[in-house]
Enzyme design. Sequence first.
Site, short mmCIF file in Angstrom:
data_model
loop_
_atom_site.label_atom_id
_atom_site.label_comp_id
_atom_site.label_asym_id
_atom_site.label_seq_id
_atom_site.Cartn_x
_atom_site.Cartn_y
_atom_site.Cartn_z
CB CYS A 296 57.11 32.94 -26.62
SG CYS A 296 57.14 30.70 -27.69
CG HIS B 256 54.60 33.30 -23.62
ND1 HIS B 256 54.03 33.07 -25.45
CD2 HIS B 256 54.66 32.06 -23.54
CE1 HIS B 256 54.07 32.21 -26.12
NE2 HIS B 256 54.62 31.73 -25.13
CG ASN C 86 52.84 29.24 -27.24
OD1 ASN C 86 53.14 30.26 -28.00
ND2 ASN C 86 53.35 28.66 -26.62
O1 UT7 Z 1 55.68 28.53 -25.63
C1 UT7 Z 1 56.77 28.19 -24.58
C2 UT7 Z 1 57.59 28.18 -24.04
N1 UT7 Z 1 56.24 26.79 -23.81
C3 UT7 Z 1 56.11 26.34 -22.31
O2 UT7 Z 1 56.19 26.67 -20.97
C4 UT7 Z 1 54.80 24.82 -22.30
C5 UT7 Z 1 55.36 24.33 -21.20
N2 UT7 Z 1 54.84 23.10 -21.06
C6 UT7 Z 1 53.40 22.37 -21.05
O3 UT7 Z 1 52.34 23.32 -21.38
C7 UT7 Z 1 53.12 21.22 -21.36
O4 UT7 Z 1 54.39 20.74 -20.30
C8 UT7 Z 1 52.22 20.12 -21.98
C9 UT7 Z 1 50.96 21.15 -21.94
C10 UT7 Z 1 53.03 20.49 -23.02
C11 UT7 Z 1 52.21 19.09 -21.66
O5 UT7 Z 1 51.41 18.73 -20.59
P1 UT7 Z 1 52.36 18.15 -19.30
O6 UT7 Z 1 51.39 17.53 -18.04
O7 UT7 Z 1 54.07 18.39 -18.91
O8 UT7 Z 1 52.33 16.39 -19.70
P2 UT7 Z 1 53.35 15.64 -19.90
O9 UT7 Z 1 54.26 16.12 -21.48
O10 UT7 Z 1 53.71 15.28 -19.34
O11 UT7 Z 1 52.76 14.36 -20.05
C12 UT7 Z 1 51.81 13.62 -19.55
C13 UT7 Z 1 51.29 12.61 -20.12
C14 UT7 Z 1 51.97 10.94 -21.38
O12 UT7 Z 1 51.71 10.39 -21.02
P3 UT7 Z 1 52.05 8.82 -19.72
O13 UT7 Z 1 53.62 9.19 -20.04
O14 UT7 Z 1 52.02 9.35 -18.61
O15 UT7 Z 1 51.23 7.66 -20.02
C15 UT7 Z 1 51.74 11.87 -22.40
O16 UT7 Z 1 52.74 10.53 -23.12
O17 UT7 Z 1 50.37 12.61 -21.32
C16 UT7 Z 1 50.55 12.38 -22.86
N3 UT7 Z 1 49.90 13.07 -23.16
C17 UT7 Z 1 49.16 13.60 -24.12
N4 UT7 Z 1 47.89 12.66 -23.83
C18 UT7 Z 1 46.51 13.30 -24.66
C19 UT7 Z 1 50.89 14.21 -23.86
N5 UT7 Z 1 50.35 15.31 -24.99
C20 UT7 Z 1 49.19 14.73 -24.70
C21 UT7 Z 1 48.16 15.31 -25.51
N6 UT7 Z 1 46.81 14.38 -25.39
N7 UT7 Z 1 48.24 16.01 -26.62
#
Ligand code: UT7
Length: 332
Positions: free
Chosen positions: A114, A255, A285
Amino acid sequence: MAYAAFRSIGAYAPSKVLSNDDLAKMVDTSDEWITKRTGIKERRIAANDEFTSDMGMKAAEKAIERSGLDKSEIDMVICATISPDYFCMPSTATIISTKLGLGNVTAFDISAACTGFVYILSIAKAFIESGMKKNVLIIGAEKLSAITDYTDRATCILFGDGAGAAIISATDNKDEAIIDIHTGADGQFADLLMSPNGGSGSFHDTLEQEATSCFMQMKGNETFKVAVKTLTKDVVEILKENNIQSSDIKHFVPHQANLRIIKAVGDALKLEDEQVVLTVEKYGNTSGASIPMAINDIYESGRLQAGELMLLDAFGGGLTWGSALVPFSPLK
Ligand code: UT7
């Protein structure tokens, strides 16, 4: 001494829209979750027979036309991509330059995920300032749908396809020049965001493994934390080193990975909402294409005027990061 000027911008987004509701029919997710956690509402998906080079070529055509240059004046093409037409060779830049009819030019790809667009901007600047090249076409182009696992809800909601391109040209006028570019990388964090298979570092027992070998995997939450910290630190440093206040920035072009990351960096810099360029809602993204697609958005909507200062800020797999202070300097 020659300086490097950012002369023009162009972009291309495929017509097919993949909405959050569409994704909710494919994996266990919802429009509400995706919107709240990422700010993304939809993303574009290239047709099966539409390659990264096709999108890059269309973006480049616009950038060349808007630069006022003749194609024959372009002497180098650099493409930033993690989803090239072919993983080993030829490079996507050589394919794009041939599709554009540029003839004999230097052409190559770079891989900085990215951060790719900021990296190729720095390479173009260096070639121009050294006197080796005069007009460099830089392209960020991605068909991320080709390397996305649409059974993995943690990643498939994030990514989209598209391309952006710019012309960077030599100038004697220091007022037109790109002011500064920072780039960095730290392979210690490689496993946060990677396509773990498909290269010489992996071995496949079955054809099925081979077919899914390039899919992206991400430790989203850990990546998020490093992203906010690194992006903020990087922009604070580049502004300080160049004695520029955040209020002097007309357009902050980050980005477009996640609205929450962008807002956190914007708040840390005390930026007003109108300074922050956002396209994440409609494109998701698009990795190396996201910054030039966002610049094109403010150009086509009439918000980007000659002489205005942009601050670019990127972060991605590698991990890699970079920032740039770039006045928009079209030829009159
Ligand atoms: O481009 C290069 C750089 N990229 C980035 O900088 C991306 C950085 N990361 C992010 O943008 C975020 O971490 C995400 C959007 C990918 C994820 O958001 P988050 O708030 O960090 O969620 P998480 O991974 O901590 O997951 C929280 C919960 C989990 O469930 P439990 O364990 O709390 O029950 C996941 O299983 O959300 C769940 N989850 C989802 N639920 C519904 C993960 N993906 C999804 C989904 N829909 N698509």
